[in-house]
Write a protein that holds these residues in place. Structure first.
Motif, PDB file in Angstrom:
ATOM      1  N   ASP A 121      66.519 -23.251  52.467  1.00 34.37           N
ATOM      2  CA  ASP A 121      65.818 -23.479  53.731  1.00 34.37           C
ATOM      3  C   ASP A 121      64.841 -24.649  53.667  1.00 34.37           C
ATOM      4  OD1 ASP A 121      67.295 -21.507  54.886  1.00 34.37           O
ATOM      5  OD2 ASP A 121      65.681 -20.021  54.924  1.00 34.37           O
ATOM      6  N   LEU A 122      64.484 -25.106  52.469  1.00 36.10           N
ATOM      7  CA  LEU A 122      63.639 -26.301  52.367  1.00 36.10           C
ATOM      8  C   LEU A 122      64.364 -27.538  52.901  1.00 36.10           C
ATOM      9  CD1 LEU A 122      61.988 -25.684  48.885  1.00 36.10           C
ATOM     10  CD2 LEU A 122      60.782 -25.853  51.085  1.00 36.10           C
ATOM     11  N   ALA A 123      65.686 -27.487  52.961  1.00 38.86           N
ATOM     12  CA  ALA A 123      66.474 -28.621  53.455  1.00 38.86           C
ATOM     13  C   ALA A 123      66.218 -28.905  54.930  1.00 38.86           C
ATOM     14  CB  ALA A 123      67.962 -28.368  53.229  1.00 38.86           C
ATOM     15  N   SER A 124      65.644 -27.971  55.647  1.00 37.82           N
ATOM     16  CA  SER A 124      65.405 -28.180  57.080  1.00 37.82           C
ATOM     17  C   SER A 124      64.173 -29.060  57.356  1.00 37.82           C
ATOM     18  CB  SER A 124      65.280 -26.837  57.809  1.00 37.82           C
ATOM     19  OG  SER A 124      64.147 -26.134  57.352  1.00 37.82           O
ATOM     20  N   TYR A 125      63.469 -29.463  56.318  1.00 42.51           N
ATOM     21  CA  TYR A 125      62.287 -30.319  56.475  1.00 42.51           C
ATOM     22  C   TYR A 125      62.593 -31.721  55.966  1.00 42.51           C
ATOM     23  CZ  TYR A 125      59.947 -25.916  57.288  1.00 42.51           C
ATOM     24  OH  TYR A 125      59.590 -24.693  57.809  1.00 42.51           O
TER      25      TYR A 125
END
Length: 158
Positions: A121-125
């Protein structure tokens, strides 16, 4: 003039340069030992903070880089990774594995490589922030840079 970076942050800085990551370490006046504190100090969403959580699993340290918006589901993560059990490391285990203390653990700059999982979910930033070896130091990077830096396995952690 003395170097303004603490020794642990200088080790992180050297590891960043070795990995070709351009982010500069920022020294914060107040502690950023938790994701909410770091997010407030930087003016970013708490989810953009890449928490460095050290666990103990199958007789070895496991670093989980998770979004500050998540809690790690250790049982589910152990199942996904095919591990027996994942449990929080003790403060001594954290220090031994990373050379850093809880609240300032960086994704790099450790005495030896640590098996790492990176929260997908860090990929969404577009930009994320991680601790730089102390509770008062952080640095920016992208998701791709974090995966490259840690040689981590991208996985769901919550």
């Amino acid at each position: 003039m003395p170097d303004p970076l603490p020794t642990r942050a200088r080790l992180v800085e050297a590891a960043l340069r070795d990995a070709g990551i351009p982010g500069e370490i920022v020294v914060l006046p107040d502690s950023a030992a938790t994701a909410p504190l770091a997010a407030a100090a930087l003016g970013v969403e708490v989810g953009a903070i890449a928490n460095s959580l050290v666990f103990w699993s199958d007789d070895e340290p496991l670093l989980v880089m998770t979004s500050g918006a998540h809690r790690v589901d250790t049982k589910a993560l152990a199942h996904r990774l095919g591990r027996q059990k994942i449990q929080r490391a003790t403060p001594d285990q954290v220090r031994d594995a990373t050379g850093q203390t809880i609240g300032g653990v960086a994704p790099t700059g450790h005495p030896a490589p640590v098996t790492t999982v990176v929260d997908r979910d860090l990929a969404s930033y577009d930009q994320i922030w991680a601790a730089a070896g102390t509770p008062h130091t952080v640095f920016p990077l992208t998701f791709a840079e974090l995966v490259h830096l840690t040689r981590g396995t991208v996985e769901r952690v919550d």
